[in-house]
Design a protein around this motif. Structure first.
Motif, short mmCIF file in Angstrom:
data_model
loop_
_atom_site.label_atom_id
_atom_site.label_comp_id
_atom_site.label_asym_id
_atom_site.label_seq_id
_atom_site.Cartn_x
_atom_site.Cartn_y
_atom_site.Cartn_z
N ALA A 76 0.85 -1.19 0.00
CA ALA A 76 0.00 0.00 0.00
C ALA A 76 0.88 1.24 0.00
O ALA A 76 1.56 1.53 0.99
CB ALA A 76 -0.91 -0.01 1.22
N TYR A 77 0.89 1.95 -1.12
CA TYR A 77 1.69 3.17 -1.25
C TYR A 77 0.83 4.40 -0.97
O TYR A 77 -0.36 4.38 -1.28
CB TYR A 77 2.30 3.26 -2.65
CG TYR A 77 3.17 2.09 -3.02
CD1 TYR A 77 4.48 2.00 -2.55
CD2 TYR A 77 2.69 1.06 -3.83
CE1 TYR A 77 5.29 0.93 -2.91
CE2 TYR A 77 3.49 -0.02 -4.18
CZ TYR A 77 4.79 -0.07 -3.72
OH TYR A 77 5.59 -1.14 -4.05
N PRO A 78 1.40 5.48 -0.39
CA PRO A 78 2.80 5.60 0.03
C PRO A 78 3.09 4.72 1.23
O PRO A 78 2.24 4.55 2.13
CB PRO A 78 2.95 7.08 0.38
CG PRO A 78 1.56 7.50 0.75
CD PRO A 78 0.64 6.71 -0.12
N LEU A 79 4.29 4.14 1.23
CA LEU A 79 4.72 3.20 2.25
C LEU A 79 5.83 3.83 3.09
O LEU A 79 6.77 4.42 2.55
CB LEU A 79 5.23 1.92 1.58
CG LEU A 79 5.84 0.85 2.46
CD1 LEU A 79 4.79 0.24 3.37
CD2 LEU A 79 6.48 -0.24 1.59
N LEU A 80 5.72 3.70 4.41
CA LEU A 80 6.73 4.25 5.30
C LEU A 80 7.55 3.10 5.87
O LEU A 80 7.00 2.19 6.51
CB LEU A 80 6.09 5.05 6.43
CG LEU A 80 7.01 5.96 7.24
CD1 LEU A 80 7.62 7.05 6.35
CD2 LEU A 80 6.25 6.60 8.40
N VAL A 81 8.86 3.13 5.61
CA VAL A 81 9.77 2.10 6.13
C VAL A 81 10.60 2.70 7.26
O VAL A 81 11.25 3.73 7.07
CB VAL A 81 10.71 1.57 5.02
CG1 VAL A 81 11.66 0.52 5.58
CG2 VAL A 81 9.90 0.99 3.87
N ARG A 82 10.56 2.05 8.41
CA ARG A 82 11.33 2.50 9.58
C ARG A 82 12.11 1.32 10.11
O ARG A 82 11.57 0.23 10.27
CB ARG A 82 10.41 3.06 10.66
CG ARG A 82 9.54 4.21 10.21
CD ARG A 82 8.59 4.69 11.29
NE ARG A 82 9.32 5.41 12.34
CZ ARG A 82 9.38 5.05 13.62
NH1 ARG A 82 8.77 3.94 14.03
NH2 ARG A 82 10.04 5.76 14.50
N SER A 83 13.41 1.52 10.38
CA SER A 83 14.23 0.43 10.91
C SER A 83 15.47 1.00 11.60
O SER A 83 15.77 2.19 11.47
CB SER A 83 14.66 -0.52 9.79
OG SER A 83 15.55 0.15 8.89
N ARG A 84 16.17 0.13 12.28
CA ARG A 84 17.43 0.53 12.92
C ARG A 84 18.59 0.09 12.04
O ARG A 84 18.78 -1.11 11.80
CB ARG A 84 17.56 -0.07 14.32
CG ARG A 84 18.81 0.41 15.05
CD ARG A 84 18.77 0.18 16.55
NE ARG A 84 19.85 0.88 17.22
CZ ARG A 84 19.81 2.17 17.56
NH1 ARG A 84 18.71 2.87 17.31
NH2 ARG A 84 20.82 2.75 18.15
N LEU A 85 19.36 1.06 11.57
CA LEU A 85 20.49 0.79 10.70
C LEU A 85 21.80 1.04 11.44
O LEU A 85 21.94 2.04 12.14
CB LEU A 85 20.44 1.67 9.45
CG LEU A 85 19.19 1.52 8.56
CD1 LEU A 85 19.31 2.43 7.34
CD2 LEU A 85 19.00 0.08 8.12
N VAL A 86 22.75 0.11 11.27
CA VAL A 86 24.06 0.24 11.89
C VAL A 86 25.12 -0.15 10.87
O VAL A 86 24.81 -0.68 9.80
CB VAL A 86 24.19 -0.67 13.15
CG1 VAL A 86 23.17 -0.28 14.21
CG2 VAL A 86 24.05 -2.14 12.77
N ARG A 87 26.36 0.10 11.22
CA ARG A 87 27.47 -0.27 10.35
C ARG A 87 27.47 -1.77 10.13
O ARG A 87 27.25 -2.56 11.05
CB ARG A 87 28.79 0.17 10.97
CG ARG A 87 30.03 -0.19 10.18
CD ARG A 87 31.25 0.45 10.81
NE ARG A 87 32.49 -0.03 10.23
CZ ARG A 87 33.67 0.50 10.47
NH1 ARG A 87 33.78 1.52 11.30
NH2 ARG A 87 34.76 0.02 9.90
#
Length: 306
Positions: A193-204
């Motif tokens: 379902a767009y618009p889609l919001l992607v949220r996550s924890r990013l690390v090296r």
């Protein structure tokens, strides 16, 4: 004599500098001994040649030679050296979109690094801009990017040439008062379902040049819209709300939609195997901001398409 940077720009290349560490193992030794250990990939004879050339100086601008003693806390200046044969030639040209009293706005091609690093010294956006005849009315030594754009990504990038106002433009990015819009080509998914919001924890990532997703409080956020269904591959609009390294590439991969021609995600390809006929399908299409100097809305848009 310029005490901060005593060497001039040479062929568009700004000198590098190194502050000698307070490390007891080097006390009483020569600077040559330290450099051979600190830069093990540069042969001793190469360092002798460079030190005796007069092109390595201390912070007073005085030439250093192979017999100069190591002095902790001293700052030395030198030019990075990469042979033209060892540096890949990037046969794509940048386009200047705007120049004012503070900023240079450039439409960067794919494959061109912004700053010198690794295999690239001359074939970088920064070096090219310093050599352009249409920018020689500026102090080209002051040209500095004020945000990141990967070498694999094409599109709009802002550079400052005015040290007096640089910090307030950098602050716009730090405080997320910039609107950035990217275009990308990736596998089609019509079940989302767009618009889609992607949220996550990013690390090296496990490799220093990668980014990975881990469990925990999200620190990255991207809005994704489907712009055009082209069959198996579609055109997407990506709006990064945060600015983590490789955020867009990792977020798209997490949805099973890795960007077309990505050399890093999901599988890292060997360095030097780039195919100039297959650029990463990611374009920094537009940047919008309220100019902190003039107070006016400014919109810069790439002339490239995917």
């Amino acid at each position: 004599m310029n005490k901060i940077n005593p060497l001039p720009i040479l062929d568009g290349i700004k000198p590098s500098y190194l502050v000698l560490p307070h490390d007891k193992q080097f006390y009483g030794k020569s600077l040559l001994h330290f450099l051979c250990i600190y830069f093990p990939f540069v042969h001793e004879q190469a360092w002798k040649k460079r030190l005796n050339s007069g092109m390595v100086v201390n912070q007073q601008g005085e030439p250093i030679n192979e017999n100069t003693p190591f002095q902790a806390g001293e700052r030395i200046f030198y030019y990075r050296e990469i042979s033209r044969e060892d540096e890949p030639r990037i046969s794509f040209d940048e386009r200047i979109l705007s120049v004012d009293n503070d900023l240079i706005v450039v439409d960067k091609p794919h494959f061109l690094p912004v700053i010198p690093s690794g295999r690239f010294l001359r074939e970088t956006l920064l070096t090219r801009l310093r050599l352009r005849s249409d920018l020689q009315h500026l102090n080209v030594a002051d040209i500095t990017p004020i945000h990141r754009l990967d070498k694999d990504t094409a599109g709009v990038i802002l550079l400052s040439h005015n040290p007096k106002t640089r910090a307030i433009y950098q602050q716009l990015f730090q405080e997320k008062n910039i609107r950035k819009i990217y275009h990308a080509l990736a596998p089609t998914r019509l079940d989302l379902a767009y618009p889609l919001l992607v949220r996550s924890r990013l690390v090296r990532g496990d490799e220093f040049f990668l980014t990975k997703t881990v469990d925990g409080e999200p620190n990255s956020e991207t809005e994704i819209r489907l712009l055009e269904n082209r069959g198996k591959i579609s055109l997407y609009e990506l709006k990064p709300i945060t600015g983590k390294k490789h955020q867009l590439r990792v977020h798209m991969m997490s949805l099973g939609m890795p960007l077309l021609n990505d050399m890093l995600y999901p599988i890292v390809q060997p360095v030097g195997t780039e195919d100039f006929e297959k650029p990463l399908k990611l374009l920094a299409k537009r940047i919008e901001l309220i100019d902190p100097v003039s107070g006016s809305l400014k919109v810069f848009e790439s002339e490239q398409t995917l």
